[in-house]
Design a protein around this motif. Structure first.
Motif, PDB file in Angstrom:
ATOM      1  N   SER A  99       5.817   6.165  -2.517  1.00  0.00           N
ATOM      2  CA  SER A  99       4.462   6.280  -1.976  1.00  0.00           C
ATOM      3  C   SER A  99       3.857   7.637  -2.342  1.00  0.00           C
ATOM      4  O   SER A  99       2.676   7.725  -2.697  1.00  0.00           O
ATOM      5  CB  SER A  99       4.482   6.105  -0.463  1.00  0.00           C
ATOM      6  N   LYS A 103       0.562   8.067  -4.607  1.00  0.00           N
ATOM      7  CA  LYS A 103      -0.616   8.806  -4.134  1.00  0.00           C
ATOM      8  C   LYS A 103      -1.002   9.921  -5.094  1.00  0.00           C
ATOM      9  O   LYS A 103      -2.184  10.176  -5.311  1.00  0.00           O
ATOM     10  CB  LYS A 103      -0.366   9.367  -2.738  1.00  0.00           C
ATOM     11  N   LYS A 106      -2.645   8.191  -7.986  1.00  0.00           N
ATOM     12  CA  LYS A 106      -3.822   7.472  -7.499  1.00  0.00           C
ATOM     13  C   LYS A 106      -4.991   8.433  -7.273  1.00  0.00           C
ATOM     14  O   LYS A 106      -6.125   8.140  -7.674  1.00  0.00           O
ATOM     15  CB  LYS A 106      -3.483   6.755  -6.193  1.00  0.00           C
ATOM     16  N   ASN A 107      -4.723   9.570  -6.656  1.00  0.00           N
ATOM     17  CA  ASN A 107      -5.797  10.537  -6.410  1.00  0.00           C
ATOM     18  C   ASN A 107      -6.408  11.030  -7.712  1.00  0.00           C
ATOM     19  O   ASN A 107      -7.625  11.187  -7.814  1.00  0.00           O
ATOM     20  CB  ASN A 107      -5.272  11.707  -5.580  1.00  0.00           C
TER      21      ASN A 107
END
Length: 129
Positions: A99, A103, A106-107
């Motif tokens: 995760s 993240k 993804k950011n």
């Protein structure tokens, strides 16, 4: 989806150094991360984005090419799938790690997608002048 396709098409041919740096950092964080990315690329019909450069103790992992926005999205999906699989199997520690990786990329991708949308909007406005 059509929205993703439109964004990826409008970013075609562009390179994103921050995505490259983020993916390389994730791959250097663990061999497992690199294997996850390689496997997902292979399953998507793409060659490995990594190469080893140098010899012996001077060997370093590098990207074999600049990554596209779409390839950055593939990396995000790879970690998302692994996170979801770990959650289903009850491996919370692995899910938490994946995760975090998801993240991170993804950011970076969301930031670049927003930039691409803004640039596309500006191009359309300029054409209408």
């Amino acid at each position: 989806s059509d929205a993703y396709t439109e964004i990826f098409d409008s970013a075609s041919g562009q390179t994103f150094q921050q995505i490259d740096d983020t993916v390389l950092a994730l791959a250097n964080a663990s061999r497992n991360s690199r294997n996850v990315i390689n496997k997902f690329f292979d399953e998507s019909g793409l060659s490995s984005p990594f190469k080893m450069v140098g010899k012996g103790k001077n060997t370093k992992l590098k990207l074999s090419r600049p990554l596209s926005l779409e390839e950055g999205e593939l990396v995000k999906r790879a970690f998302m799938d692994l996170k979801d699989s770990a959650m289903r199997s009850g491996n919370k520690n692995k899910a938490k790690t994946m995760s975090g990786y998801e993240k991170t990329i993804k950011n970076m991708i969301l930031e670049k997608k927003s930039l691409v949308k803004i640039l596309k909007s500006l191009q359309l406005n300029f054409k209408n002048l």
